[in-house]
Design a protein around this motif. Structure first.
Motif, PDB file in Angstrom:
ATOM      1  N   SER A 132       0.789  -1.188   0.054  1.00 24.05           N
ATOM      2  CA  SER A 132      -0.125  -0.032  -0.035  1.00 24.05           C
ATOM      3  C   SER A 132       1.169   1.123   0.133  1.00 24.05           C
ATOM      4  O   SER A 132       2.007   1.304   0.761  1.00 24.05           O
ATOM      5  N   TYR A 133       0.443   2.152  -0.568  1.00 24.95           N
ATOM      6  CA  TYR A 133       1.221   3.520  -0.735  1.00 24.95           C
ATOM      7  C   TYR A 133       2.425   3.528  -1.532  1.00 24.95           C
ATOM      8  O   TYR A 133       3.104   4.700  -1.718  1.00 24.95           O
ATOM      9  N   THR A 134       2.830   2.317  -2.317  1.00 24.86           N
ATOM     10  CA  THR A 134       4.098   2.344  -2.985  1.00 24.86           C
ATOM     11  C   THR A 134       3.873   1.635  -4.431  1.00 24.86           C
ATOM     12  O   THR A 134       2.737   1.126  -4.575  1.00 24.86           O
ATOM     13  N   GLY A 135       4.922   1.898  -4.981  1.00 26.09           N
ATOM     14  CA  GLY A 135       4.785   1.388  -6.502  1.00 26.09           C
ATOM     15  C   GLY A 135       3.577   1.535  -7.285  1.00 26.09           C
ATOM     16  O   GLY A 135       3.259   2.881  -7.474  1.00 26.09           O
ATOM     17  N   GLU A 136       2.946   0.636  -8.038  1.00 23.91           N
ATOM     18  CA  GLU A 136       1.829   0.799  -8.718  1.00 23.91           C
ATOM     19  C   GLU A 136       0.399   0.753  -7.905  1.00 23.91           C
ATOM     20  O   GLU A 136      -0.694   0.834  -8.363  1.00 23.91           O
ATOM     21  N   SER A 137       0.752   0.450  -6.603  1.00 22.69           N
ATOM     22  CA  SER A 137      -0.372   0.296  -5.653  1.00 22.69           C
ATOM     23  C   SER A 137      -0.894   1.638  -5.371  1.00 22.69           C
ATOM     24  O   SER A 137      -0.431   2.812  -5.308  1.00 22.69           O
ATOM     25  N   GLY A 138      -2.149   1.795  -4.800  1.00 18.22           N
ATOM     26  CA  GLY A 138      -2.801   2.978  -4.451  1.00 18.22           C
ATOM     27  C   GLY A 138      -2.559   3.341  -3.107  1.00 18.22           C
ATOM     28  O   GLY A 138      -1.601   2.837  -2.541  1.00 18.22           O
ATOM     29  N   GLY A 139      -3.199   4.598  -2.554  1.00 16.83           N
ATOM     30  CA  GLY A 139      -3.110   4.999  -1.316  1.00 16.83           C
ATOM     31  C   GLY A 139      -2.099   6.395  -1.424  1.00 16.83           C
ATOM     32  O   GLY A 139      -1.201   6.543  -2.087  1.00 16.83           O
ATOM     33  N   GLU A 140      -2.638   7.416  -0.619  1.00 19.80           N
ATOM     34  CA  GLU A 140      -1.898   8.438  -0.324  1.00 19.80           C
ATOM     35  C   GLU A 140      -1.717   9.066   1.190  1.00 19.80           C
ATOM     36  O   GLU A 140      -2.691   8.680   1.636  1.00 19.80           O
ATOM     37  N   PRO A 141      -0.754   9.620   1.573  1.00 16.16           N
ATOM     38  CA  PRO A 141       0.414  10.200   0.632  1.00 16.16           C
ATOM     39  C   PRO A 141       1.182   9.135   0.300  1.00 16.16           C
ATOM     40  O   PRO A 141       1.109   8.013   0.642  1.00 16.16           O
ATOM     41  N   ARG A 142       1.940   9.358  -0.778  1.00 11.14           N
ATOM     42  CA  ARG A 142       2.810   8.139  -1.567  1.00 11.14           C
ATOM     43  C   ARG A 142       4.035   7.948  -0.461  1.00 11.14           C
ATOM     44  O   ARG A 142       4.446   8.885   0.044  1.00 11.14           O
ATOM     45  N   ASN A 143       4.545   6.674  -0.484  1.00 10.53           N
ATOM     46  CA  ASN A 143       5.491   6.209   0.217  1.00 10.53           C
ATOM     47  C   ASN A 143       5.567   6.603   1.792  1.00 10.53           C
ATOM     48  O   ASN A 143       6.382   7.103   2.486  1.00 10.53           O
ATOM     49  N   ILE A 144       4.500   5.941   2.232  1.00  9.95           N
ATOM     50  CA  ILE A 144       4.286   5.494   3.779  1.00  9.95           C
ATOM     51  C   ILE A 144       3.958   4.366   3.867  1.00  9.95           C
ATOM     52  O   ILE A 144       3.529   3.349   3.153  1.00  9.95           O
ATOM     53  N   ALA A 145       4.401   3.787   5.169  1.00 13.82           N
ATOM     54  CA  ALA A 145       4.234   2.321   5.657  1.00 13.82           C
ATOM     55  C   ALA A 145       3.907   2.163   6.928  1.00 13.82           C
ATOM     56  O   ALA A 145       3.722   3.242   7.478  1.00 13.82           O
ATOM     57  N   SER A 146       3.177   1.039   7.053  1.00 12.34           N
ATOM     58  CA  SER A 146       2.553   0.784   8.624  1.00 12.34           C
ATOM     59  C   SER A 146       2.634  -0.658   8.574  1.00 12.34           C
ATOM     60  O   SER A 146       2.342  -1.528   7.779  1.00 12.34           O
ATOM     61  N   PRO A 147       3.198  -0.945   9.765  1.00 13.13           N
ATOM     62  CA  PRO A 147       3.196  -2.584  10.283  1.00 13.13           C
ATOM     63  C   PRO A 147       1.567  -3.246  10.196  1.00 13.13           C
ATOM     64  O   PRO A 147       1.694  -4.213   9.800  1.00 13.13           O
ATOM     65  N   ASP A 148       0.935  -2.449  10.578  1.00 11.38           N
ATOM     66  CA  ASP A 148      -0.506  -2.960  10.435  1.00 11.38           C
ATOM     67  C   ASP A 148      -0.922  -3.080   9.249  1.00 11.38           C
ATOM     68  O   ASP A 148      -1.596  -4.291   8.705  1.00 11.38           O
ATOM     69  N   ILE A 149      -1.004  -2.065   8.212  1.00 12.21           N
ATOM     70  CA  ILE A 149      -1.477  -2.047   6.769  1.00 12.21           C
ATOM     71  C   ILE A 149      -0.671  -3.036   5.939  1.00 12.21           C
ATOM     72  O   ILE A 149      -1.181  -3.599   5.000  1.00 12.21           O
ATOM     73  N   ASN A 150       0.569  -2.977   5.998  1.00 12.75           N
ATOM     74  CA  ASN A 150       1.391  -3.893   5.263  1.00 12.75           C
ATOM     75  C   ASN A 150       1.184  -5.282   5.667  1.00 12.75           C
ATOM     76  O   ASN A 150       1.423  -6.045   4.956  1.00 12.75           O
ATOM     77  N   THR A 151       1.039  -5.727   6.880  1.00  8.23           N
ATOM     78  CA  THR A 151       0.587  -7.015   7.460  1.00  8.23           C
ATOM     79  C   THR A 151      -0.746  -7.486   6.497  1.00  8.23           C
ATOM     80  O   THR A 151      -0.818  -8.504   6.184  1.00  8.23           O
ATOM     81  N   GLU A 152      -1.780  -6.392   6.746  1.00  8.37           N
ATOM     82  CA  GLU A 152      -2.829  -6.614   5.881  1.00  8.37           C
ATOM     83  C   GLU A 152      -2.777  -6.956   4.352  1.00  8.37           C
ATOM     84  O   GLU A 152      -3.410  -7.661   3.938  1.00  8.37           O
ATOM     85  N   ASP A 153      -1.820  -6.372   3.726  1.00  7.20           N
ATOM     86  CA  ASP A 153      -1.589  -6.580   2.408  1.00  7.20           C
ATOM     87  C   ASP A 153      -1.260  -7.911   2.142  1.00  7.20           C
ATOM     88  O   ASP A 153      -1.741  -8.598   1.215  1.00  7.20           O
ATOM     89  N   PHE A 154      -0.375  -8.526   2.831  1.00  4.22           N
ATOM     90  CA  PHE A 154      -0.286  -9.998   2.877  1.00  4.22           C
ATOM     91  C   PHE A 154      -1.658 -10.839   2.801  1.00  4.22           C
ATOM     92  O   PHE A 154      -1.951 -11.469   1.919  1.00  4.22           O
ATOM     93  N   SER A 155      -2.449 -10.424   3.965  1.00  5.14           N
ATOM     94  CA  SER A 155      -3.826 -11.212   3.850  1.00  5.14           C
ATOM     95  C   SER A 155      -4.557 -10.802   2.717  1.00  5.14           C
ATOM     96  O   SER A 155      -5.402 -11.758   2.166  1.00  5.14           O
TER      97      SER A 155
END
Length: 367
Positions: A132-155
């Motif tokens: 989320s928020y990186t590369g060709e994926s959506g979300g803004e602001p760009r280039n932000i990370a979260s241990p919760d959201i990025n764990t959810e990305d796997f699921s």
């Protein structure tokens, strides 16, 4: 030959100057004044990024694999972009599947895509995706990370794979590379659909951001950083946009060897990709906030009885992350140490990455 035993490793201390240099593997803890002395990086602000139709990977396309660009949404409604790799001529056979993410700050056109395509060559359906928020994926602001959201990305990737007609949803595993190794372990602990997990050249991003390399940050330094990050929120709110850290992996001289290694991957033809945060772009200044008090490996024992495989280089500066995770994980578990390998060697060196082991591990546990 590999050493599958675990040993206590005393990593070579990283000097304060090197500690403060942000790397593609993650932000080390920052001391007073550093946040306000760095420049903004340009950020793209489209909710859904345009997906290229060109083969723009850092590795050649395999003639033995079918490739498709796909989109899917996570639980927060963010549209993720991925590359789905399927073995050619799999007919109507339902395949075991793998979701592959990482490294932290990389894109699917780099290491995760290489892992995914290679595993597809070996008979698996494999999905490499942008966080989320990186590369060709959506979300803004760009280039932000979260241990919760990025764990959810796997699921969310598991959601997609489990609905795909070529996939046997009861045989899904995940691979996390570098900073996404910790995310993969966290995802496997909470998501019981994941039947097996591999973390390759793993970083625990919550640990390194909150404690620095080798847990060297003092309470005073942590407090100073949190003070700065908290006040940066006011600055961002007043500006109506996020400020960005300095550009990643630009060398100025006298860097620790692991920083040189990151540069040699992300900033040279070997691994450079224009969309990667680590290839001369930047995270938002407040990205570390959500990592500061959410330890990723709190529930690692709850992966058991599903198997865990940790792979790390003998000479990697980050080796202690895998050794700690191995000690904390329940059975069955295995720590595979690759003789002579550095952290970055496991990004793309197919003569170093233990591909046969990955194959046999998933073949055994995704039956």
């Amino acid at each position: 030959m590999t050493d599958t035993t675990t040993r206590t490793a005393q990593a070579k201390p990283v000097g304060r100057r090197a500690l403060l240099k942000l790397t593609g593997a993650g932000a080390a803890a920052l001391t007073a004044g550093s946040l306000f002395n760095i420049s903004n990086a340009e950020a793209r602000t489209m909710e859904t990024q345009t997906m290229t139709t060109e083969w723009d990977k850092t590795f050649p396309k395999s003639p033995n694999v079918d490739h498709q660009k796909i989109r899917f949404k996570n639980r927060y409604g963010i549209t993720l972009a991925g590359d789905l790799y399927l073995p050619k001529n799999h007919a109507d056979k339902r395949l075991a599947a793998l979701a592959v993410g990482g490294p932290f700050g990389a894109v699917k056109e780099q290491s995760s895509g290489l892992y995914a395509q290679t595993m597809a060559e070996r008979g698996f359906a494999a999905l490499a995706f942008d966080a989320s928020y990186t590369g060709e994926s959506g979300g803004e602001p760009r280039n932000i990370a979260s241990p919760d959201i990025n764990t959810e990305d796997f699921s969310a990737a598991v959601d997609f794979l489990g609905l795909h007609p070529s996939v046997d949803r009861e045989r899904i595993g995940i691979i996390g590379i570098c900073g996404w190794g910790g995310m993969a372990l966290n995802a496997a602990a909470v998501d019981k659909r994941v039947k097996a997990v591999v973390a390759s050249t793993m970083y625990d991003m919550t640990r390194v951001m909150s404690k620095g390399y080798n847990d060297s940050v003092t309470l005073e330094q942590r407090t100073q950083m949190l003070e700065q990050l908290s006040r940066q929120r006011w600055a961002d709110a007043a500006d109506g946009k996020s400020a960005y850290q300095s550009r990643y992996n630009e060398l100025k001289g006298d860097e620790a060897q692991f920083l040189v290694d990151y540069h040699d991957y992300y900033m040279t033809p070997r691994g450079y990709h224009a969309r990667a945060v680590n290839s001369g772009n930047a995270w938002t200044r407040t990205t570390p906030l959500s990592f500061m008090n959410m330890p990723l490996l709190t529930y690692i024992k709850e992966i058991s009885p599903r198997p865990v495989l940790l792979i790390h280089g003998e000479k990697a500066h980050s080796r202690y992350f895998s050794e700690t995770a191995f000690a904390a994980a329940g059975e069955p578990k295995e720590l595979m140490i690759i003789p002579g390998a550095s952290h970055v060697d496991l990004y793309d060196r197919t003569d170093v990455i233990p591909l046969d082991k990955l194959h046999s591990f998933f073949e055994q546990h995704l039956r």
